[in-house]
Design a protein around this motif. Structure first.
Motif, PDB file in Angstrom:
ATOM      1  N   ALA A  54       0.829  -1.202   0.000  1.00 56.74           N
ATOM      2  CA  ALA A  54       0.000   0.000   0.000  1.00 56.74           C
ATOM      3  C   ALA A  54       0.868   1.258   0.000  1.00 56.74           C
ATOM      4  O   ALA A  54       0.643   2.185  -0.779  1.00 56.74           O
ATOM      5  N   SER A  55       1.861   1.304   0.877  1.00 58.26           N
ATOM      6  CA  SER A  55       2.732   2.478   0.938  1.00 58.26           C
ATOM      7  C   SER A  55       3.566   2.633  -0.326  1.00 58.26           C
ATOM      8  O   SER A  55       3.855   3.752  -0.756  1.00 58.26           O
ATOM      9  N   TRP A  56       3.956   1.530  -0.922  1.00 58.94           N
ATOM     10  CA  TRP A  56       4.850   1.602  -2.079  1.00 58.94           C
ATOM     11  C   TRP A  56       4.116   1.864  -3.393  1.00 58.94           C
ATOM     12  O   TRP A  56       4.719   2.333  -4.353  1.00 58.94           O
ATOM     13  N   PHE A  57       2.827   1.530  -3.453  1.00 58.55           N
ATOM     14  CA  PHE A  57       2.141   1.610  -4.743  1.00 58.55           C
ATOM     15  C   PHE A  57       0.923   2.532  -4.756  1.00 58.55           C
ATOM     16  O   PHE A  57       0.526   2.987  -5.830  1.00 58.55           O
ATOM     17  N   THR A  58       0.278   2.789  -3.649  1.00 52.67           N
ATOM     18  CA  THR A  58      -0.991   3.514  -3.721  1.00 52.67           C
ATOM     19  C   THR A  58      -1.084   4.724  -2.810  1.00 52.67           C
ATOM     20  O   THR A  58      -1.613   5.753  -3.219  1.00 52.67           O
ATOM     21  N   SER A  59      -0.629   4.641  -1.592  1.00 48.14           N
ATOM     22  CA  SER A  59      -0.799   5.744  -0.646  1.00 48.14           C
ATOM     23  C   SER A  59       0.170   6.879  -0.958  1.00 48.14           C
ATOM     24  O   SER A  59       1.249   6.667  -1.515  1.00 48.14           O
ATOM     25  N   GLN A  60      -0.238   8.095  -0.591  1.00 53.45           N
ATOM     26  CA  GLN A  60       0.707   9.201  -0.625  1.00 53.45           C
ATOM     27  C   GLN A  60       1.433   9.218   0.715  1.00 53.45           C
ATOM     28  O   GLN A  60       0.809   9.288   1.769  1.00 53.45           O
TER      29      GLN A  60
END
Length: 500
Positions: free
Chosen positions: A454-460
């Motif tokens: 999630a942190s690496w691909f979608t979240s700012q």
């Protein structure tokens, strides 16, 4: 500030990795043309460990109570909690204090205090029906008390406090995960905690200097394009006190934690890089397990972590709530092949449903896979040693002899200390939510980014990197002290040394 040749090499290769893979229409994208604008210098004043409410009540709220001109408070989750109640009480007390100052005989004019509270997630309903616009949603003052648990407009206005509350969220999964507090543009804090109820181990670093201006610029491009470039009236950056004094009768109660540690640091000038990870709408997600992992977005944060893993020579310490990012796992394995010792501390069964939805796997599954791959490397390295000992073909063995041994791997789950706490103002963390990477005891990365998909691909996300052996040593020792009797060993094995 004079940086070292080592840091200069890191900075240039990091910049090149971003420029080689420019992605259009990122949010924000102000740094894309010249990543060097993210590089600055900081004075690191403190580092704190504790739970979310202990960090807020011990450090962040006392700093907020000292604000004269501006408060920028950004978090991901905004939920009913002791932290939110403490913030409400602090704003009310600050408003009352300012009102009393206005009523004092002969009082000088008091400039308005501008307060921005920005977050991404409040409830499932809020996210499902949130606007997709990058302008976000600004909450009307009529909702501040009933929906957000904040003081009434009347109370704030009586103290000349101008409040603005804004949210940004992008379906399906793109939260703005960054977390920071800026007071009067003189100091900034990067906590790992949300304004929420979880009793988790958290970390927070306090800085001043050029990185604060860099952070304000980031805030302007994400949360408030109309943000003034300079405060009015102008105030000179100052060092102040690491723990601002309370407002006398307006001082706040504090929550402590058995895991609490507060390090006052000398404030030496330190090379620093602000590391945004711009918003992406869930790119290249495969629901089919075990397919080749997609290349992660080339954000400043992602590129910095990958570069650090690639350049590590001696050691990597990684503490993360979850570990499901394949690029990170692959980078760790490559470092182990080079003889780098790796320590991983994570949480067991934390946000498992979220992991399955955003990554199609869980931390425990990824750790088992990492251990199996490491054990396979151990077998291969042992076989090569046996061949070298038994083979007399010296010219062929010279190349093999130059290969480094396999680095050691240690993996632990965070666990709470088992104790009875009758005092409700004392809070033992139940999980670890710290986001910390230390490489070669030189580079330290803190911030909001996890080592999950999630942190690496979608979240700012938003991270901050420091190049300082002293800071890396101090923070490493503090974390190690807190983890005594708070970790469950999952795997530990060192590569056998070759016999002489």
């Amino acid at each position: 500030m004079t940086s070292s040749p080592q840091f200069d090499r890191f900075r240039e290769t990091w910049k090149a990795s971003i420029l080689d893979q420019v992605v259009p229409d990122e949010f924000p994208n102000y740094h894309v043309a010249e990543p060097g604008t993210l590089v600055s210098a900081s004075r690191i004043h403190s580092f704190e460990l504790g739970t979310g409410v202990s960090i807020y009540t011990n450090s962040l709220i006392p700093a907020i109570l000292q604000a004269e001109h501006e408060i920028l408070l950004v978090t991901c989750f905004w939920a009913s909690s002791s932290t939110r109640t403490a913030l409400k009480d602090a704003l009310e007390k600050l408003a009352n204090h300012r009102r009393e100052r206005l009523l004092e005989p002969g009082a000088l004019s008091l400039s308005p205090l501008r307060v921005q509270i920005c977050f991404s997630s409040r409830s499932l309903f809020q996210k499902l029906f949130h606007t997709w616009s990058r302008d976000g949603y600004v909450y009307p003052s009529s909702t501040w008390t009933s929906q957000l648990g904040l003081p009434s407009p009347e109370v704030l206005e009586s103290g000349l406090i101008e409040l603005r509350v804004k949210t940004l969220f992008f379906l399906p999964f793109s939260v703005l995960h960054s977390k920071y507090v800026v007071v009067d543009r003189q100091r900034a804090w990067f906590p790992s905690c949300n304004v929420s109820w979880e009793a988790w181990l958290e970390g927070c670093v306090e800085v001043s200097g050029g990185s604060v201006a860099s952070l304000v610029n980031f805030h302007k491009h994400v949360w408030d394009p109309q943000l003034q470039s300079h405060l009015t009236p102008q105030i000179e950056p100052g060092l102040g006190s690491t723990r601002p004094p309370g407002l006398g009768k307006h001082a706040m109660a504090q929550t402590t934690s058995p895991a609490g540690r507060f390090l006052i640091l000398p404030g030496a000038i330190t090379p620093t890089i602000l590391l945004p990870s711009p918003h992406h709408r869930y790119p290249r997600f495969n629901i089919i397990p075990f397919r080749a992992s997609a290349r992660p977005p080339p954000t400043p944060l992602n590129c910095a972590i990958l570069r650090l893993l690639d350049m590590a020579e001696q050691s990597i310490y990684m503490q993360t709530p979850n570990l499901t990012s394949r690029p990170v796992i692959n980078g760790v394995l490559e470092a182990l092949k080079r003889g780098v010792d790796v320590t991983i501390v994570t949480s067991k069964a934390l946000m498992r449903l979220e992991q399955l939805v955003t990554a199609g796997t869980t931390t425990s599954i990824c750790l088992r896979s990492l251990i199996r791959r490491y054990q396979k490397l151990q077998t291969e390295y042992a076989r090569l040693r046996t061949v070298r000992r038994n083979d007399n073909a010296e010219p062929m063995l010279d190349v093999e002899a130059q290969q480094p041994g396999l680095g050691s791997l240690r993996i632990s789950y965070f666990q709470p200390q088992h104790r009875t706490l009758s005092d409700t103002t004392v809070e033992e963390p139940q999980k670890s939510h710290v986001k910390l990477t230390i490489v070669d005891n030189q580079y330290t990365v803190l911030g909001s980014g996890n080592m999950d998909r999630a942190s690496w691909f979608t979240s700012q996300e938003l991270g901050i990197l420091f190049h300082s052996a002293d800071f890396a040593t101090a923070i490493g020792a503090a974390v190690a002290e807190v983890l005594v009797n708070r970790s469950e060993l999952v795997f530990e094995e060192e590569e056998e040394q070759e016999e002489e």
